[in-house]
Design a protein around this motif. Structure first.
Motif, PDB file in Angstrom:
ATOM      1  N   THR A  58      -2.521   6.674  15.131  1.00  0.00           N
ATOM      2  CA  THR A  58      -2.645   8.089  13.858  1.00  0.00           C
ATOM      3  C   THR A  58      -3.164   7.425  13.106  1.00  0.00           C
ATOM      4  N   GLY A  59      -3.839   8.309  11.567  1.00  0.00           N
ATOM      5  CA  GLY A  59      -4.070   7.528  10.922  1.00  0.00           C
ATOM      6  C   GLY A  59      -3.468   7.963   9.802  1.00  0.00           C
ATOM      7  N   TYR A  60      -3.023   6.729   8.735  1.00  0.00           N
ATOM      8  CA  TYR A  60      -2.225   6.764   7.535  1.00  0.00           C
ATOM      9  C   TYR A  60      -3.066   6.552   6.134  1.00  0.00           C
ATOM     10  N   SER A  61      -2.130   7.907   5.666  1.00  0.00           N
ATOM     11  CA  SER A  61      -2.619   7.689   4.077  1.00  0.00           C
ATOM     12  C   SER A  61      -1.943   7.222   3.351  1.00  0.00           C
ATOM     13  N   LEU A  62      -2.937   6.245   2.755  1.00  0.00           N
ATOM     14  CA  LEU A  62      -2.568   4.565   1.362  1.00  0.00           C
ATOM     15  C   LEU A  62      -4.005   4.587   1.719  1.00  0.00           C
ATOM     16  N   GLY A  63      -3.174   4.189   0.059  1.00  0.00           N
ATOM     17  CA  GLY A  63      -4.400   3.454  -0.418  1.00  0.00           C
ATOM     18  C   GLY A  63      -5.090   4.905  -1.412  1.00  0.00           C
ATOM     19  N   ASP A  64      -4.127   5.526  -1.660  1.00  0.00           N
ATOM     20  CA  ASP A  64      -5.167   6.667  -2.712  1.00  0.00           C
ATOM     21  C   ASP A  64      -4.564   6.892  -3.855  1.00  0.00           C
ATOM     22  N   LEU A  74       0.797  -0.693  -0.314  1.00  0.00           N
ATOM     23  CA  LEU A  74      -0.279  -0.194   0.200  1.00  0.00           C
ATOM     24  C   LEU A  74       1.200   0.945   0.376  1.00  0.00           C
ATOM     25  N   ASN A  75       2.000   0.640   0.961  1.00  0.00           N
ATOM     26  CA  ASN A  75       2.928   2.329   0.936  1.00  0.00           C
ATOM     27  C   ASN A  75       3.123   2.776  -0.243  1.00  0.00           C
TER      28      ASN A  75
END
Length: 604
Positions: free
Chosen positions: A598-604, A361-362
Motif C-alpha cells: 500500500t502507498g504511504y503518505s509520508l514526507g509531505d 518521517l511519520n
C-alpha cells in the motif's frame, strides 16, 4: 484541495471473489453489436449541443469513456476526428455511430452520429500533427522547399504528417520515405523537403501502414526507424543499410558510402527491387520481388507464376543497450540489423526504509483527517467517465458514517466560507450506488459541502493501516511489484466507513479500474489490534482469503488478519529529478494470508 493518499498501480495476480454485487445498468447493457464498418477519410466533427451530456462508448457499448461536451476549453469548442462510420444494432434497432479521436490520433471510442456536426467548431485551432499513410488517387503536384515543384504519380503510397490549423487541413508528404528510383525521377535531393498540400484539394485515400514498412509510429513518427544497419548495435558509422520505402521498394545500400544514423536519406545508389507481394505471419513479414539482391540472404520463390526471390523481415522482441543508447534489432533474411530507438534513462529504484527513518518521517508528516457524520447528510459526489469527464450524483451518508476529509475555506464573490472536502471515492459501494447506477466510476475529485456542522473530527479508524495509507492494497510480495507499474488484476480497498471491498481489474485499462463498483463488499463489524496485527471481524467469509471462523453465530463469526511485517520502501520513480520530491513510500502488508503493498503518505 483534498489530498489523494496512496493511490498506486501495479501488476497483480488474480485472487477470488466473495459476496457478488449487482451490476450497474451500463454493465448490464449486453447485446450491442457492430454490424457494419465504413472507413472514411479523417473528418472533423464537433458536438452539436455542448450543454447536453454526450458520452463516447467502447465498441461493446458498455463502458462510458468520455463526456465530450466537457472537453471544451475556455476559448474554443473541442473538435474530433472521425475515421469510421459504424452501425450498432441492439434489440433489433440500428443506429449510426462515429469512431473518433483527437488530433493526436487517439482512440476515443464511439459517439452517436446524430449528436455530432461535421466540420471544425468555431475558433478551433491546433498545430498538432499525426503520421499516417495515404494512396494518391491522381497524379499530385507538390511544392518543393525552397523552390519548385514535383508531380508524384497516381497510385503512390506516401507517408504523411497530417495537421489542422484554424479549420484548414493539410498533409506533408515525407519525401525521404520514397524510393531512390522515384526520388531520382522527381529530382529530389537529400536536402529538399516537400511542402504541405491542402487535404481537401487532393485526391487521396487513407491506407494502413504497409506491412513491409519498419517505421514505428507513436504520437509522432521516427522517420529514421526505417533505416536498418547491418551487424550488431553500435554508435559508429556503417557501410551497409537496409530499408523498405513507403512506395514499396526493398533497398540495400552497400556502395562504399558511409551511412549515418543521423541522416534520413541514405547515401549513394542502392540495389533495389519493387515489392510484388508481402505477407505477415507470427510477427515476421515476408516480401517477394523479381531479382536477387546481392548481399542479402533472399531465397528463390515463385511470384505471379514467374521466378523470383523472397526475404523475411523479423523484428526481435528484445532491445540492445550500448552505453546510453537503446537499439531495436531485426533479422533480415536471418542476418542481424539494428536501428536506434531511444536514449537510456536511469532505472526506478527501491530502497528499504529503516524503522528509525520511518518514525521520523511519520512524525514530520501531517496525518490525514477523518470525520464522522452526526446526522444523515446528503452531498453531491463526483463520479467519472472511464477516461475523462465528471458528473455529480447525490449520495446519502447515514449518521455515523466515517469519511476522509479536509476542512478548508472557499471564497466566492461575496464571502469566504468554511467547507469540508470529502473523499467520497473511498466510501463503500452501498453509498456510491447512485453513481454506479449511471455507469460511472468514483472520482478522485472531492465532494464539497458547506454543512460542516453535520461532521465531527475523529481519529483514524482502527481498521485502516498506519502511515497515511488510504487502505488501497495491491497484491505483490517483492520490490519488483512496486516498480513494475501497470494495472493490478485485483485490488482491495478498506473503505473509510468500514468495508473490505475486492475489485477485479482489466490489466490493459486505466487507474479508473480501482474506483469501479467492487465485485465483493463485506462490512467490518469489529477491529482489534495486537502488536502489528489488525484483526477484522466479519459476518461473512471473504472468499479467496484466509479467514478464521471464531464463532458459530452472530456478526463477528469470521476473523481476517491484516499484518504489518514492518517492511517499508522508498521508491524513486523519477531518478533523474529531484531526489526528495520524487520519492514515494510503500509498505508491505499481509491480508488473509496474502502479501499486498500500500502507498504511504509520508514526507509531505
Amino acid at each position: 484541495m483534498l489530498k489523494h493518499w496512496g493511490q498506486v498501480t501495479a501488476v497483480l495476480a488474480a485472487i477470488g471473489g466473495g459476496v457478488l454485487l449487482a451490476t450497474t445498468p451500463a454493465q448490464a447493457k449486453a447485446g450491442y453489436t457492430i454490424t457494419k464498418v465504413q472507413s472514411i477519410r479523417r473528418t472533423a466533427y464537433h458536438v452539436k449541443n455542448d450543454k447536453k451530456t454526450l458520452f463516447t462508448w467502447d465498441k461493446t457499448h458498455t463502458k462510458r469513456l468520455r463526456i465530450l461536451n466537457q472537453m471544451d476549453s475556455a476559448d474554443q469548442t473541442m473538435s474530433w476526428m472521425a475515421d469510421q462510420k459504424v452501425t450498432m444494432t441492439h434489440n433489433g434497432k440500428s443506429a449510426t455511430y462515429l469512431h473518433i479521436g483527437d488530433e493526436y490520433n487517439s482512440d476515443d471510442g464511439y459517439v452517436y452520429a446524430k449528436l455530432m456536426v461535421k466540420g471544425y467548431s468555431k475558433g478551433y485551432q491546433t498545430d498538432a500533427a499525426y503520421f499516417g499513410y495515404y494512396r494518391l488517387d491522381a497524379a499530385t503536384k507538390v511544392g518543393v522547399s525552397p523552390s519548385g515543384s514535383v508531380t508524384i504519380p497516381k497510385g503512390t503510397v506516401v507517408q504523411t504528417a497530417y495537421s489542422a490549423s484554424n479549420g484548414h487541413e493539410s498533409l506533408i508528404i515525407n519525401g525521404d520515405a520514397l524510393s531512390y528510383q522515384l526520388r531520382q525521377k522527381l529530382g529530389l535531393t537529400g536536402t529538399q523537403r516537400l511542402k504541405a498540400v491542402d487535404l481537401n484539394a487532393v485526391k487521396v485515400t487513407p491506407v494502413a501502414q504497409p506491412a513491409y514498412n519498419t517505421v514505428k509510429h507513436n504520437s509522432f513518427a521516427d522517420t529514421h526507424a526505417s533505416n536498418l544497419f547491418a551487424g550488431t548495435p553500435n554508435a559508429g558509422t556503417q557501410k551497409q543499410l537496409f530499408r523498405t520505402t513507403s512506395d514499396g521498394y526493398v533497398e540495400y545500400y552497400d556502395n562504399g558510402a558511409t551511412q549515418t544514423q543521423s541522416e534520413a536519406v541514405p547515401q549513394g545508389k542502392p540495389a533495389s527491387q519493387k515489392i510484388l507481394q508481402s505477407s505477415t505471419s507470427h510477427g515476421v513479414t515476408t516480401v517477394a520481388y523479381r531479382t536477387h539482391i546481392k548481399g542479402l540472404k533472399d531465397t528463390p520463390t515463385t511470384v505471379a507464376g514467374k521466378a523470383g526471390y523472397q526475404l523475411t523481415i523479423a523484428p526481435q522482441t528484445k532491445t540492445t543497450t550500448v552505453k546510453d543508447k537503446i537499439y531495436d534489432t531485426y533479422l533480415i533474411g536471418g542476418q542481424p540489423f539494428f536501428t536506434y530507438e531511444t536514449d537510456t534513462s536511469l532505472p526506478v529504484t527501491a530502497k528499504k526504509v529503516s524503522a528509525k527513518t520511518l518514525a521520523s518521517l511519520n512524525k514530520a508528516t501531517k496525518a490525514p483527517t477523518y470525520y464522522r457524520t452526526t446526522k444523515k447528510v446528503t452531498v453531491s459526489a463526483p463520479f467519472d467517465a472511464y477516461v475523462s469527464g465528471t458528473l455529480n450524483s447525490k449520495i446519502t451518508l447515514p449518521k455515523g458514517t466515517i469519511v476522509a476529509g479536509t476542512l478548508t475555506t472557499q471564497r466566492t464573490k461575496k464571502q469566504t466560507s468554511r467547507v469540508l472536502q470529502l473523499d467520497t471515492s473511498r466510501l463503500s459501494a452501498n453509498l456510491l450506488k447512485p453513481g454506479y447506477q449511471r455507469g460511472l466510476w468514483g472520482s478522485q475529485e472531492p465532494a464539497t459541502t458547506k454543512n460542516t456542522a453535520a461532521f465531527t473530527r475523529v481519529k483514524r479508524p482502527a481498521y485502516l493501516p498506519r502511515y497515511g495509507s488510504a487502505g488501497d492494497l495491491y497484491l505483490g510480495s517483492t520490490t519488483k511489484a512496486l516498480m513494475a507499474g501497470g494495472i493490478a488484476k485485483q485490488s482491495v480497498q478498506l473503505t473509510t466507513n468500514g468495508y473490505v471491498e475486492v475489485r477485479q481489474n482489466d490489466v490493459t485499462g486505466r487507474s479508473t479500474e480501482y474506483r469501479a463498483q467492487p465485485k465483493t463488499s463485506v462490512k467490518i463489524q469489529r477491529t482489534t489490534i495486537k502488536g502489528h496485527t489488525r484483526y477484522l471481524y466479519l459476518a461473512k467469509k471473504l472468499s479467496g482469503f484466509k479467514t478464521t471462523q471464531v464463532k458459530l453465530h452472530g456478526k463477528t463469526q469470521y476473523r481476517l488478519a491484516l499484518v504489518n511485517p514492518q517492511k517499508t520502501y522508498a521508491v524513486d520513480f523519477d531518478p533523474e529529478g529531484d531526489e526528495d520530491s520524487s520519492l514515494s513510500y510503500f509498505g508491505f502488508l499481509q491480508l488473509g494470508g496474502k502479501t499486498f503493498y500500500t502507498g504511504y503518505s509520508l514526507g509531505d
